[in-house]
Scaffold this active site. Sequence first.
Site, PDB file in Angstrom:
ATOM      1  N   ASP A 178      -2.684 -12.428  14.080  1.00 19.23           N
ATOM      2  CA  ASP A 178      -3.250 -11.960  15.346  1.00 19.23           C
ATOM      3  C   ASP A 178      -4.772 -12.010  15.270  1.00 19.23           C
ATOM      4  OD1 ASP A 178      -3.288  -8.853  17.254  1.00 19.23           O
ATOM      5  OD2 ASP A 178      -3.284 -10.926  17.956  1.00 19.23           O
ATOM      6  N   ASN A 179      -5.431 -12.050  16.435  1.00 20.30           N
ATOM      7  CA  ASN A 179      -6.886 -11.853  16.541  1.00 20.30           C
ATOM      8  C   ASN A 179      -7.729 -12.929  15.892  1.00 20.30           C
ATOM      9  OD1 ASN A 179      -5.778  -8.652  15.756  1.00 20.30           O
ATOM     10  ND2 ASN A 179      -6.537  -9.156  17.802  1.00 20.30           N
ATOM     11  N   LYS A 219      -9.421  -7.522   9.370  1.00 18.55           N
ATOM     12  CA  LYS A 219      -9.587  -8.981   9.542  1.00 18.55           C
ATOM     13  C   LYS A 219     -10.195  -9.620   8.295  1.00 18.55           C
ATOM     14  CE  LYS A 219      -7.862  -7.646  13.227  1.00 18.55           C
ATOM     15  NZ  LYS A 219      -6.363  -7.525  13.195  1.00 18.55           N
ATOM     16  N   GLU A 278      -5.439  -8.443  23.968  1.00 19.62           N
ATOM     17  CA  GLU A 278      -4.486  -7.541  24.635  1.00 19.62           C
ATOM     18  C   GLU A 278      -5.116  -6.808  25.819  1.00 19.62           C
ATOM     19  OE1 GLU A 278      -4.853  -7.749  21.305  1.00 19.62           O
ATOM     20  OE2 GLU A 278      -5.312  -5.851  20.404  1.00 19.62           O
ATOM     21  N   ASP A 309      -1.996  -8.454  10.911  1.00 18.47           N
ATOM     22  CA  ASP A 309      -2.643  -7.755  12.021  1.00 18.47           C
ATOM     23  C   ASP A 309      -3.422  -6.552  11.503  1.00 18.47           C
ATOM     24  OD1 ASP A 309      -1.521  -6.129  15.094  1.00 18.47           O
ATOM     25  OD2 ASP A 309      -3.343  -7.291  14.654  1.00 18.47           O
TER      26      ASP A 309
HETATM   27  O1  LIG Z   1      -8.869  -3.951  13.838  1.00 13.62           O
HETATM   28  C1  LIG Z   1      -7.807  -4.345  14.305  1.00 13.62           C
HETATM   29  N1  LIG Z   1      -6.660  -4.227  13.618  1.00 13.62           N
HETATM   30  C2  LIG Z   1      -6.674  -3.632  12.264  1.00 13.62           C
HETATM   31  C3  LIG Z   1      -6.587  -2.101  12.311  1.00 13.62           C
HETATM   32  C4  LIG Z   1      -6.802  -1.497  10.928  1.00 13.62           C
HETATM   33  O2  LIG Z   1      -5.879  -2.006   9.995  1.00 13.62           O
HETATM   34  C5  LIG Z   1      -5.986  -1.410   8.705  1.00 13.62           C
HETATM   35  N2  LIG Z   1      -4.782  -1.695   7.948  1.00 13.62           N
HETATM   36  C6  LIG Z   1      -3.521  -1.661   8.441  1.00 13.62           C
HETATM   37  C7  LIG Z   1      -2.662  -1.945   7.414  1.00 13.62           C
HETATM   38  C8  LIG Z   1      -3.421  -2.174   6.260  1.00 13.62           C
HETATM   39  C9  LIG Z   1      -3.089  -2.491   4.921  1.00 13.62           C
HETATM   40  N3  LIG Z   1      -4.067  -2.615   4.003  1.00 13.62           N
HETATM   41  C10 LIG Z   1      -5.367  -2.473   4.365  1.00 13.62           C
HETATM   42  C11 LIG Z   1      -5.766  -2.180   5.672  1.00 13.62           C
HETATM   43  C12 LIG Z   1      -4.755  -2.021   6.613  1.00 13.62           C
HETATM   44  C13 LIG Z   1      -7.773  -4.907  15.684  1.00 13.62           C
HETATM   45  C14 LIG Z   1      -8.908  -4.762  16.500  1.00 13.62           C
HETATM   46  C15 LIG Z   1      -8.916  -5.263  17.804  1.00 13.62           C
HETATM   47  C16 LIG Z   1     -10.122  -5.118  18.663  1.00 13.62           C
HETATM   48  C17 LIG Z   1     -10.531  -6.168  19.485  1.00 13.62           C
HETATM   49  C18 LIG Z   1     -11.654  -6.037  20.299  1.00 13.62           C
HETATM   50  C19 LIG Z   1     -12.353  -4.849  20.291  1.00 13.62           C
HETATM   51  F1  LIG Z   1     -13.438  -4.706  21.084  1.00 13.62           F
HETATM   52  C20 LIG Z   1     -11.974  -3.799  19.458  1.00 13.62           C
HETATM   53  C21 LIG Z   1     -10.850  -3.924  18.660  1.00 13.62           C
HETATM   54  C22 LIG Z   1      -7.774  -5.905  18.322  1.00 13.62           C
HETATM   55  C23 LIG Z   1      -6.649  -6.047  17.509  1.00 13.62           C
HETATM   56  O3  LIG Z   1      -5.507  -6.677  17.984  1.00 13.62           O
HETATM   57  C24 LIG Z   1      -6.641  -5.574  16.201  1.00 13.62           C
HETATM   58  O4  LIG Z   1      -5.515  -5.795  15.443  1.00 13.62           O
HETATM   59 MG   LIG Z   2      -4.255  -7.198  16.408  1.00 12.93          MG
END
Ligand SMILES: O=C(NCCCOCn1ccc2cnccc21)c1cc(-c2ccc(F)cc2)cc(O)c1O
Ligand SMILES: [Mg+2]
Length: 214
Positions: free
Chosen positions: A169-170, A144, A199, A141
């Site tokens: 997810d996603n 992406k 969500e 999650d």
């Molecule tokens: O971007 C999303 N998640 C990622 C966060 C950064 O994660 C960075 N991150 C976290 C550990 C980690 C470890 N290593 C590298 C990067 C690392 C994410 C985005 C959306 C979304 C859907 C529609 C929209 F209009 C806007 C946003 C929905 C979701 O459910 C998501 O999960």
């Molecule tokens: Mg997500």
Amino acid sequence: TRSTRPQRLLKAVQKHATRGDPQSVISAIDHFCRHSEWAMNIGDEKGSILDSVVSEVNPEKVLELGTYCGYSTVRIARLLPPGARLITLEFNADYAAIARQVIIWAGLEDKVQLVEGASEDWIPRMKEHFGIETFDFVFLDHWKDRYLPDTKLMEDCGLLRKGTVLLADNVICPGVPDYLAYVRNSLSYKSCYFKSHLEYTKAEDGLEKSVFLG
Ligand SMILES: O=C(NCCCOCn1ccc2cnccc21)c1cc(-c2ccc(F)cc2)cc(O)c1O
Ligand SMILES: [Mg+2]
């Protein structure tokens, strides 16, 4: 200066949820995201699918890539058997600080190890640093564009075993087309799609469950 959305989400948890009651923490976050401010937690609809897959796998060793505020961390950890452990990785230090407090409010700190940093740096160190052999369940999650390279990295580091379940997810929104193509075409995975919604919205999204075949 103005508070951040994760800070306001934590305040809502501390105001409306009961300490030590994970379900009340989940409900408080879902209420906040539906009625106050949208946030990128997996949410209640996809969260129920996550619950069913975790319950089916009943994992001892769990890796979560992408903690954010700890919502899915709490959803997973509340279902784990005694002695089971969840390692969750968060890149953003501000998110990690909030997640630690959400996890403590839920009373699940003994089951969860939150690690700050990048997946590509930590995945190669899982074995020697955490004494992990292989994971039973991995929840993806995070960024992406890291789902696919990190899955290959976990394979190469020997962190997956016959039967390890990956849940992503996603896979529709924002979408992970390269990862989907890989797990759906690779002879090393048995994959299936759980159609749902982004969500707290009506937009389509879904989870991809992929079993590593070794
Ligand atoms: O971007 C999303 N998640 C990622 C966060 C950064 O994660 C960075 N991150 C976290 C550990 C980690 C470890 N290593 C590298 C990067 C690392 C994410 C985005 C959306 C979304 C859907 C529609 C929209 F209009 C806007 C946003 C929905 C979701 O459910 C998501 O999960
Ligand atoms: Mg997500």
